[in-house]
Design an enzyme around this catalytic site. Sequence first.
Site, PDB file in Angstrom:
ATOM      1  N   ASP A   1       0.848  -1.191   0.000  1.00  0.00           N
ATOM      2  CA  ASP A   1       0.000   0.000   0.000  1.00  0.00           C
ATOM      3  C   ASP A   1       0.888   1.247   0.000  1.00  0.00           C
ATOM      4  O   ASP A   1       1.499   1.566   1.007  1.00  0.00           O
ATOM      5  CB  ASP A   1      -0.888  -0.051   1.252  1.00  0.00           C
ATOM      6  CG  ASP A   1      -1.674   1.236   1.453  1.00  0.00           C
ATOM      7  OD1 ASP A   1      -1.819   2.010   0.481  1.00  0.00           O
ATOM      8  OD2 ASP A   1      -2.138   1.463   2.591  1.00  0.00           O
TER       9      ASP A   1
ATOM     10  N   ASP B   1      -3.920   3.999   2.627  1.00  0.00           N
ATOM     11  CA  ASP B   1      -5.348   3.828   2.918  1.00  0.00           C
ATOM     12  C   ASP B   1      -5.679   2.409   3.385  1.00  0.00           C
ATOM     13  O   ASP B   1      -6.845   2.051   3.529  1.00  0.00           O
ATOM     14  CB  ASP B   1      -6.209   4.218   1.701  1.00  0.00           C
ATOM     15  CG  ASP B   1      -5.978   3.291   0.514  1.00  0.00           C
ATOM     16  OD1 ASP B   1      -5.080   2.419   0.583  1.00  0.00           O
ATOM     17  OD2 ASP B   1      -6.684   3.436  -0.498  1.00  0.00           O
TER      18      ASP B   1
ATOM     19  N   ASP C   1      -1.978  -1.170  -3.778  1.00  0.00           N
ATOM     20  CA  ASP C   1      -2.295  -0.412  -4.993  1.00  0.00           C
ATOM     21  C   ASP C   1      -1.212  -0.591  -6.052  1.00  0.00           C
ATOM     22  O   ASP C   1      -0.179  -1.216  -5.800  1.00  0.00           O
ATOM     23  CB  ASP C   1      -2.509   1.070  -4.650  1.00  0.00           C
ATOM     24  CG  ASP C   1      -1.469   1.583  -3.659  1.00  0.00           C
ATOM     25  OD1 ASP C   1      -0.285   1.216  -3.816  1.00  0.00           O
ATOM     26  OD2 ASP C   1      -1.829   2.325  -2.712  1.00  0.00           O
TER      27      ASP C   1
ATOM     28  N   ASP D   1     -10.282 -16.293 -15.925  1.00  0.00           N
ATOM     29  CA  ASP D   1     -10.996 -16.778 -14.751  1.00  0.00           C
ATOM     30  C   ASP D   1     -12.054 -17.808 -15.150  1.00  0.00           C
ATOM     31  O   ASP D   1     -12.771 -17.615 -16.143  1.00  0.00           O
ATOM     32  CB  ASP D   1     -11.679 -15.559 -14.101  1.00  0.00           C
ATOM     33  CG  ASP D   1     -12.255 -15.837 -12.733  1.00  0.00           C
ATOM     34  OD1 ASP D   1     -11.476 -16.183 -11.838  1.00  0.00           O
ATOM     35  OD2 ASP D   1     -13.485 -15.696 -12.557  1.00  0.00           O
TER      36      ASP D   1
ATOM     37  N   GLU E   1      -8.236 -20.893 -15.995  1.00  0.00           N
ATOM     38  CA  GLU E   1      -8.581 -21.624 -14.772  1.00  0.00           C
ATOM     39  C   GLU E   1      -9.639 -22.666 -15.138  1.00  0.00           C
ATOM     40  O   GLU E   1     -10.719 -22.317 -15.594  1.00  0.00           O
ATOM     41  CB  GLU E   1      -9.131 -20.641 -13.738  1.00  0.00           C
ATOM     42  CG  GLU E   1      -9.431 -21.299 -12.399  1.00  0.00           C
ATOM     43  CD  GLU E   1     -10.261 -20.414 -11.469  1.00  0.00           C
ATOM     44  OE1 GLU E   1     -10.197 -20.627 -10.257  1.00  0.00           O
ATOM     45  OE2 GLU E   1     -10.972 -19.518 -11.960  1.00  0.00           O
TER      46      GLU E   1
HETATM   47  C1  GLC Z   1     -12.170 -17.768  -9.699  1.00  0.00           C
HETATM   48  C2  GLC Z   1     -11.320 -16.823  -8.897  1.00  0.00           C
HETATM   49  C3  GLC Z   1     -11.991 -16.578  -7.577  1.00  0.00           C
HETATM   50  C4  GLC Z   1     -13.340 -15.964  -7.832  1.00  0.00           C
HETATM   51  C5  GLC Z   1     -14.161 -16.811  -8.798  1.00  0.00           C
HETATM   52  C6  GLC Z   1     -15.311 -16.028  -9.343  1.00  0.00           C
HETATM   53  O1  GLC Z   1     -12.263 -19.019  -9.115  1.00  0.00           O
HETATM   54  O2  GLC Z   1     -10.040 -17.314  -8.784  1.00  0.00           O
HETATM   55  O3  GLC Z   1     -11.225 -15.759  -6.748  1.00  0.00           O
HETATM   56  O4  GLC Z   1     -14.038 -15.824  -6.636  1.00  0.00           O
HETATM   57  O5  GLC Z   1     -13.420 -17.230  -9.911  1.00  0.00           O
HETATM   58  O6  GLC Z   1     -14.847 -15.026 -10.213  1.00  0.00           O
END
Ligand code: GLC
Length: 541
Positions: free
Chosen positions: A23, A27, A31, A196, A239
């Site tokens: 940070d 705050d 960042d 994601d 992912e």
């Molecule tokens: C993936 C991300 C996780 C998030 C989810 C929904 O699993 O790594 O952090 O909560 O997707 O976007």
Amino acid sequence: MNHEHKWWHRSVVYQIYPRSFYDADGDGIGDLAGIIRKLDYLALLGVGVLWLCPVYASPNDDNGYDIADYYRIMDEFGTMDDMDRLIAEAGRRGMKIMMDVVANHTSDEHRWFCEARTSPDNPYHDYYIWTKQPNDLMSVFGGSAWQYEPRLDEYYLHLFSRKQPDLNWANPQVRREIVDVLTFWLEKGVGGFRFDVIDLIGKIPEQRIIANGPRLHDYVLELNEDGFGQYDDILTVGEAWGATPQTGVRWSDPESRQLSMIFQFGHLTLDQARVGGEKWDIIPYDLRELKTVLSRWQTELYGRGWNSLFWNNHDLPRAVSRFGDDGRYRVESAKMLATVLHGMAGTPYIYQGEEIGMTNVRFTDIADYRDIETLNMYRDRLAAGYRPQGLMAAIYAKSRDNARTPMQWDTSEHAGFSAGTPWIKVNPNYWDINALSAVEDKDSVFHYYRRLVALRKTADWLVYGSYELLLPDHGQLFAYCRRYEREEYLVFGNFSGLTLTIDPAELRLGARSVPLLNNYPDPTLGENGVIRPWETAIIKL
Ligand code: GLC
């Protein structure tokens, strides 16, 4: 090998959770300016890519995984100028930026959704998934996956929180929008994307098909051909909780023009109850199974696809607490885990703090937790009659906040993370575990990681060698061989605090064996074939 060599075959990716990294403005929230200040630290580690968890405008229902605007930076994190500066400053130090693309869903505060929920005739209505007849699909974060929208007398789908409505990828306009997002960031000079929950975008909710829907790979092909494939040498990782080694090949074989690699989770779900169990229903894992899973990915992708290698991330517990000993043997076991992982074929990922052996945290008060998944689980299970003590034990083992406590920089207040009050408490062990002392100590976990990262840049055997598991039935030892041209290397790690006795010949150790990297002196098993607690080594045979 059907592969061209790629720059990311020799690189290590470092994952940053910006909220908890550093940070700069006091705050209490990390960042972009904070990341810029720590670039020299990251360059010293030697990593080639920085994956930033989402930094876009977001109401933070799920810490940025609920995006309200893909073209703006979250106010708390800084400005687009900071972002441009970060890309440039990282580039100057030889590091590329990888953006996290959350395109399975947006925030309910995204302009598209605000429009979509006004009327079924609104052009954005079809950007999302609606029904008059919700089925029994459940949200990952608890409760039904359908939310009633009174204005429309319809329900929208949210596989995650109510504030994360799922996008409708069957709509070509949605796909076009996401390609535009990628292009915008590519034009800014980013070097890669992490997608994601990418295996969910082909869902057909009415048939209860969620992961690996029939058109999934067509959609990804489109992202590749119209989006990042237009640019040179972009690193992409998806992912994919539902991936198997077979689908892993399809995902990462360059000929199928999908992604560079995926994150698979087979090795990270072995400690959860098999029948109807969730991540919170914990059982002990068996090292033999862990070895089987990882070895299958190693051998089945060899020469055909490409692996990602990781023990932890922002959703998972700290590796040393989960698979090592975060007490007496913290340093030894952190080095052991690093060795066994980085010794494999693939691109390794380091999650912030892993390189100094950061551990899980135990907040005794549930009010100190911040993660929506953790808090929802606690609420729902308490209501269902679970005992608080058991729930806290599960949280200590599995809560995502284990990974999200602030990065421990030094011994000053709040571990040097912030001059203000951190948004989540610091792990009190920062006196012992912090980056400053790790950098000063040449035997630290940090310098051990540095050596592993450096080795990957030069050692062909490490990058392109074949893989063979040794002693598959051993319950404490993970040992394998890597072979490349005429060279042969042994990698082993003791996943226990026990002293093991192994016949050195079983590990192919001989008089000419030379250690390359080890966490105890003289790791060649000696005359008596002894492997010490959490001992690890890479040995040239
Ligand atoms: C993936 C991300 C996780 C998030 C989810 C929904 O699993 O790594 O952090 O909560 O997707 O976007």
